[in-house]
Enzyme design. Structure first.
Site, PDB file in Angstrom:
ATOM      1  N   SER A  20       0.822  -1.214   0.000  1.00  9.80           N
ATOM      2  CA  SER A  20       0.000   0.000   0.000  1.00  9.80           C
ATOM      3  C   SER A  20       0.855   1.262   0.000  1.00  9.80           C
ATOM      4  CB  SER A  20      -0.939   0.004   1.216  1.00  9.80           C
ATOM      5  OG  SER A  20      -0.212  -0.202   2.417  1.00  9.80           O
ATOM      6  N   ASN A 107      -2.370  -2.729  12.857  1.00 10.13           N
ATOM      7  CA  ASN A 107      -3.828  -2.576  12.759  1.00 10.13           C
ATOM      8  C   ASN A 107      -4.337  -1.353  13.515  1.00 10.13           C
ATOM      9  OD1 ASN A 107      -3.639  -4.896  11.306  1.00 10.13           O
ATOM     10  ND2 ASN A 107      -4.591  -6.235  12.829  1.00 10.13           N
ATOM     11  N   HIS A 153     -39.298  23.523 -12.943  1.00  7.72           N
ATOM     12  CA  HIS A 153     -39.257  22.769 -14.218  1.00  7.72           C
ATOM     13  C   HIS A 153     -38.374  23.477 -15.244  1.00  7.72           C
ATOM     14  CE1 HIS A 153     -42.859  20.646 -12.641  1.00  7.72           C
ATOM     15  NE2 HIS A 153     -43.187  21.867 -12.227  1.00  7.72           N
ATOM     16  N   SER A 274     -11.978  26.841 -27.660  1.00 11.10           N
ATOM     17  CA  SER A 274     -12.093  25.613 -28.456  1.00 11.10           C
ATOM     18  C   SER A 274     -10.985  25.618 -29.495  1.00 11.10           C
ATOM     19  CB  SER A 274     -13.463  25.583 -29.145  1.00 11.10           C
ATOM     20  OG  SER A 274     -13.399  24.788 -30.317  1.00 11.10           O
ATOM     21  N   LYS A 280     -15.685  30.321 -29.163  1.00 14.00           N
ATOM     22  CA  LYS A 280     -16.144  29.651 -27.944  1.00 14.00           C
ATOM     23  C   LYS A 280     -15.466  30.154 -26.674  1.00 14.00           C
ATOM     24  CE  LYS A 280     -18.729  26.605 -27.660  1.00 14.00           C
ATOM     25  NZ  LYS A 280     -18.677  25.187 -28.018  1.00 14.00           N
ATOM     26  N   GLU A 287     -18.197  22.413 -15.656  1.00 20.25           N
ATOM     27  CA  GLU A 287     -18.592  21.074 -16.116  1.00 20.25           C
ATOM     28  C   GLU A 287     -17.823  19.988 -15.355  1.00 20.25           C
ATOM     29  OE1 GLU A 287     -18.933  20.998 -20.643  1.00 20.25           O
ATOM     30  OE2 GLU A 287     -18.157  22.998 -20.221  1.00 20.25           O
ATOM     31  N   GLN A 319      -7.374  -2.296   3.635  1.00 23.06           N
ATOM     32  CA  GLN A 319      -6.305  -1.465   3.085  1.00 23.06           C
ATOM     33  C   GLN A 319      -6.820  -0.638   1.892  1.00 23.06           C
ATOM     34  OE1 GLN A 319      -2.110  -2.826   2.895  1.00 23.06           O
ATOM     35  NE2 GLN A 319      -2.510  -3.104   0.717  1.00 23.06           N
ATOM     36  N   LYS A 322      -8.192   3.563   1.707  1.00 22.67           N
ATOM     37  CA  LYS A 322      -7.571   4.870   1.527  1.00 22.67           C
ATOM     38  C   LYS A 322      -7.728   5.480   0.123  1.00 22.67           C
ATOM     39  CE  LYS A 322      -4.291   2.941   4.327  1.00 22.67           C
ATOM     40  NZ  LYS A 322      -5.293   1.970   4.704  1.00 22.67           N
TER      41      LYS A 322
HETATM   42  N1  ARG Z   1      -1.079  -1.479   5.078  1.00 22.64           N
HETATM   43  C1  ARG Z   1      -2.089  -1.975   5.966  1.00 22.64           C
HETATM   44  C2  ARG Z   1      -3.416  -1.256   5.749  1.00 22.64           C
HETATM   45  O1  ARG Z   1      -3.431  -0.212   5.167  1.00 22.64           O
HETATM   46  C3  ARG Z   1      -1.651  -1.813   7.373  1.00 22.64           C
HETATM   47  C4  ARG Z   1      -2.228  -2.830   8.293  1.00 22.64           C
HETATM   48  C5  ARG Z   1      -1.688  -4.168   7.981  1.00 22.64           C
HETATM   49  N2  ARG Z   1      -2.153  -5.113   8.948  1.00 22.64           N
HETATM   50  C6  ARG Z   1      -2.065  -6.457   8.744  1.00 22.64           C
HETATM   51  N3  ARG Z   1      -2.551  -7.202   9.680  1.00 22.64           N
HETATM   52  N4  ARG Z   1      -1.540  -6.941   7.641  1.00 22.64           N
HETATM   53  O2  ARG Z   1      -4.444  -1.728   6.152  1.00 22.64           O
END
Ligand code: ARG
Length: 460
Positions: A20, A107, A153, A274, A280, A287, A319, A322
């Site tokens: 990640s 974690n 409308h 354009s 234009k 948009e 993971q 994000k």
């Molecule tokens: N890169 C992981 C994530 O974004 C971190 C946690 C990883 N934990 C694990 N038990 N492999 O979730």
């Protein structure tokens, strides 16, 4: 970092799907903040010796300075920002670095980092929305009396003021800010110290780390702490609602800058040309704001579906939390900035707006209301009489307020010359003084209330 029981390294694709770091490196500041708070607590509680804790803290500064100077590399072999930082720390201070991960897991670490990141994101969005509201208030004040057609409308309905129309968006952004504030309040509990899932046997002080990181309190349940992503969903839901409002404002700009409307001229800064049609001036930014709302809603759906059905506690699916949050945040920040720029710099063509407001028999309701008020007709009958007046105006190619009195009295003898007082668009908007109505005096009062709320830090 976890190779003790493995004889072979991962396959290349395994490494790639597992990593990640390409995206979570964006949280490096939050990751270091979490580690600083954690090691300070480890030192204070005696879980790690004071000297080791001090060495780790100093080493984290070295790691931070390296990231600051050279950026964070995409080192897939180190998987994520947490492992990279720990490896960098070991480079800086040697084996003492290995004590940082005492009483902690990736974690709870990632859950903490991500909360901190989303909290910062909320603060940035709130400041940006404050700027947009300021632009809306300034332009609304300038145009508290400017008459424009109000639509239902997308047909001319009744005249309103441009100030009132802009203040409608101020209301939407006010609710948006309150949704982000709600999300922030719920988010602000610290998962750090929940460890992998069950808590830890070390005598940690979760209240101290929560305080150090600006959280209101620690989270209450270790299993929930490492597997809750509600805070990210709350952010995405608020972002989605906000971008939806921005897309509606953007759409007004698309319509208003079109030749048939001609209500707005965008400055050169906010127009694009354009490559083939030299005449234009396109509202591309508007948009794209309209388009971005679709992508932001997609991010909300993506994380919602990722979380659906995951058993407790952490699973690697999480993971994937994000990228949609980062994407939505970038799109939202750009969208707010673009709408702020367009609102602040647009030229509102008020003569054209007035012309259109006067063209669509938009004061027909005023005539009907006058018949109720001054001639005592039931509203339904007044509606019918007015319909005949509109038909007459249409046949003669005239505006309602230009119809001769004898034409009106022929339609209904109870009409007299006083009716002309209510048939102009200015009279119409000035009469709409009910709370929340479009009368210029109301618009000024709404602007004053909004400004007073800003001064007192309230949201009224
Ligand atoms: N890169 C992981 C994530 O974004 C971190 C946690 C990883 N934990 C694990 N038990 N492999 O979730």
């Amino acid at each position: 970092m976890w190779g003790g029981r493995f004889a072979e390294g991962p396959a290349a694709v395994m490494r790639e799907i597992n990593a990640s770091i390409p995206f979570d490196k964006r949280m490096w500041r939050q990751d270091l903040a979490g580690s600083r708070a954690h090691v300070a607590m480890l030192g204070a509680t005696g879980i790690v010796g004071v000297d080791d804790a001090a060495a780790i803290a100093a080493g984290l500064d070295v790691v931070a300075a390296g990231y600051e100077a050279d950026g964070v590399p995409d080192d897939l072999s180190l998987e994520d920002i947490h492992m990279l930082t720990e490896a960098r720390l070991a480079d800086a201070i040697g084996s003492t670095a290995g004590r940082l991960h005492t009483a902690r897991s990736r974690n709870d670490q990632v859950a903490t980092d991500f909360r901190l990141w989303v909290r910062d994101a909320i603060d940035q969005v709130d400041a940006a929305l404050d700027g947009l509201q300021d632009a809306l208030l300034t332009r609304a004040e300038e145009h508290a009396d400017s008459v424009m057609p109000g639509f239902t409308h997308l047909q001319s309905a009744q005249p309103v003021t441009l100030g009132h129309h802009l203040m409608a968006y101020h209301e939407m952004t006010r609710r948006d800010r309150s949704r982000f504030a709600d999300a922030r309040a719920r988010l602000n509990e610290c998962p750090l110290g929940s460890a992998a899932l069950a808590g830890t046997g070390f005598p940690i002080d979760r209240h101290a780390t929560a305080r150090a990181l600006g959280f209101d309190r620690p989270t209450r349940n270790s299993l929930d702490s490492v597997s809750d992503r509600d805070f990210a969903l709350d952010y995405l839901a608020a972002a989605s609602a906000c971008s939806l409002h921005l897309s509606r404002l953007a759409e007004e700009f698309v319509l208003w800058t079109s030749q048939p409307f001609g209500f707005v001229a965008l400055s050169d800064q906010w127009s694009t040309g354009s490559s083939i049609m030299p005449q234009k001036r396109n509202p591309d930014a508007a948009e794209l704001v309209r388009g971005h709302a679709g992508r932001i809603a997609g991010c909300l759906v993506a994380l919602t579906v990722t979380m659906k059905g995951l058993p407790l506690a952490y699973s690697k699916d999480m993971q994937d939390d994000k990228p949609p949050v980062f994407e939505a945040h970038d799109l939202l920040a750009l969208s707010i900035a673009a709408m702020t720029g367009m609102v602040a710099s647009a030229t509102f063509r008020t003569a054209r707006m007035r012309q259109v407001a006067e063209a669509g028999f938009s004061t027909a309701t005023d005539l009907a209301d006058w018949l109720v008020r001054e001639a005592g007709l039931p509203f339904r009958e007044a509606h019918h009489v007015t319909g005949r007046a509109v038909k007459a105006a249409e046949d003669r190619g005239e505006a309602l307020h230009d119809l001769p009195l004898d034409v009106l009295t022929a339609i209904d003898p109870r009409i007299d010359a006083r009716v002309y007082d209510v048939l102009s668009v200015d009279a119409s908007v000035a009469s709409r003084t009910s709370f929340g109505g479009t009368a210029p005096a109301n618009v000024r009062a709404a602007i004053a209330r909004a400004r007073a709320a800003i001064d007192t830090g309230g949201t009224a």
